[in-house]
Design a protein around this motif. Structure first.
Motif, PDB file in Angstrom:
ATOM      1  N   ASN A 243       0.865  -1.070   0.085  1.00 38.65           N
ATOM      2  CA  ASN A 243      -0.136  -0.135   0.132  1.00 38.65           C
ATOM      3  C   ASN A 243       0.935   1.274   0.017  1.00 38.65           C
ATOM      4  O   ASN A 243       1.551   1.490   0.824  1.00 38.65           O
ATOM      5  N   ALA A 244       0.937   2.022  -1.165  1.00 39.79           N
ATOM      6  CA  ALA A 244       1.618   3.132  -1.308  1.00 39.79           C
ATOM      7  C   ALA A 244       1.542   4.404  -0.423  1.00 39.79           C
ATOM      8  O   ALA A 244       2.152   5.163  -0.102  1.00 39.79           O
ATOM      9  N   GLU A 245       0.094   4.220   0.193  1.00 34.61           N
ATOM     10  CA  GLU A 245      -0.366   5.064   1.047  1.00 34.61           C
ATOM     11  C   GLU A 245       0.080   4.783   2.690  1.00 34.61           C
ATOM     12  O   GLU A 245       0.212   5.829   3.621  1.00 34.61           O
ATOM     13  N   ALA A 246       0.510   3.667   2.744  1.00 33.50           N
ATOM     14  CA  ALA A 246       0.997   3.277   4.164  1.00 33.50           C
ATOM     15  C   ALA A 246       1.935   2.204   3.774  1.00 33.50           C
ATOM     16  O   ALA A 246       1.915   1.051   4.041  1.00 33.50           O
TER      17      ALA A 246
END
Length: 333
Positions: A243-246
């Protein structure tokens, strides 16, 4: 397979080369035979397998791009294991340029050669030193490692970042292994097991830093080699759950991984010394001293990711490992 292994005159590299040859792989070894420690030990390690029909050896420095490229062109490796490096935390305070040349320039040359040689998987040595100022134990690959306390550690973290860029840009599968205090027969003479064994055997005092309060995740060489081979055979792939956001610091949407490889059973340094004394048959005076610059108090590898992905299961206790090390030391020394 055709496997290129760098650092085959070194401690882990020699043990790995023997294992790969035993299972039928063809191995090209590269080592520059530098004099960071006694080259005679390096030659003795190589002598164990140098005449094997599946082994070819080259004396070359990874910082020599032309030599690296020529080796790749002639051998055409399918997989690569990079274990060559300028090692040692304390020496990096004295000779930082050696680390820049070997660990950064040399690793960059290797990445380029792997890229152009269409290598199927690059496995490379990182280090537990990347955890630096971290104090949460055990160290996990999900932890941030942004505060190195030695240049050696910084170069190993840089290797992980450099590898990621090649995995992302060119699809080169890469896996970094963070080694934790490897010991055993044919070990490095600049590391505490050999230093202590030498001094205990001669009846000389030993320096014990951090007033003896160190703990280390001592990992026997056979367990390390087993983990390296398993990792080599399991080609790194993108993490479908990334997950690039986390972001997870241990995985990526590129074919890139980093793992801890250790015993997952830390022991007090004084316990390790006690076992050496027991098997060598004599006690030693211990000079308790403060922590050294660049050192860390404790190490402990969370190896759950490596267990999950490749079935890694270290099974050599410190009691058995020290006994085997001392049996070898008595014969070699």
């Amino acid at each position: 397979m055709r496997i290129l292994v760098t650092g085959t005159a070194g401690f882990i590299g020699a043990a790995l080369a023997e294992r790969l040859l035993a299972r039928g792989d063809e191995v090209l070894g590269i080592d520059n035979h530098n004099d960071y420690y006694d080259p005679a030990l390096k030659e003795a390690r190589l002598a164990r397998f140098a005449d094997h029909p599946g082994y070819t050896h080259r004396r070359a420095d990874l910082a020599d791009a032309a030599a690296v490229n020529e080796a790749f062109i002639s051998f055409k490796p399918q997989r690569v294991v990079n274990l060559a490096a300028q090692a040692g935390v304390r020496y990096s305070l004295k000779n930082p340029q050696a680390y820049v040349q070997s660990n950064l320039v040399g690793f960059g040359n290797l990445l380029e050669a792997c890229r152009h040689g269409e290598v199927g998987h690059l496995v490379y040595a990182s280090s537990s030193s990347v955890y630096g100022a971290n104090r949460k134990l055990p160290f996990a690959v999900e932890d941030a490692v942004d505060h190195p306390v030695s240049l050696y550690a910084a170069t190993k973290k840089a290797n992980e970042l450099m590898a990621h860029s090649y995995s992302h840009l060119y699809g080169l599968p890469t896996t970094g292994l963070r080694f934790f205090t490897v010991y055993g027969p044919w070990g490095r003479p600049d590391m505490s097991p050999m230093l202590f064994a030498d001094r205990i055997s001669r009846g000389e005092p030993i320096d014990v830093f951090n007033y003896g309060n160190h703990s280390r995740d001592f990992t026997y060489i056979d367990d390390i080699v087993e983990g390296v081979v398993r990792t080599l055979d399991q080609v790194a792939r993108p993490d479908p759950a990334y997950n690039a956001e986390a972001p997870n610091p241990g995985t990526s949407d590129a074919p890139w991984r980093v793992y801890n490889i250790g015993n997952d059973r830390p022991a007090q340094l004084l316990r390790f010394i006690e076992l050496l004394e027991q098997h060598l048959g004599r006690t030693v005076e211990k000079r308790l001293l403060p922590m050294q610059p660049g050192d860390v108090a404790d190490t402990w590898a969370d190896v759950s990711a490596l267990r999950r992905d490749v079935g890694y299961a270290p099974d050599t206790s410190i009691e058995d490992g020290v006994a085997r090390f001392v049996a070898w030391y008595r014969e070699y020394a």
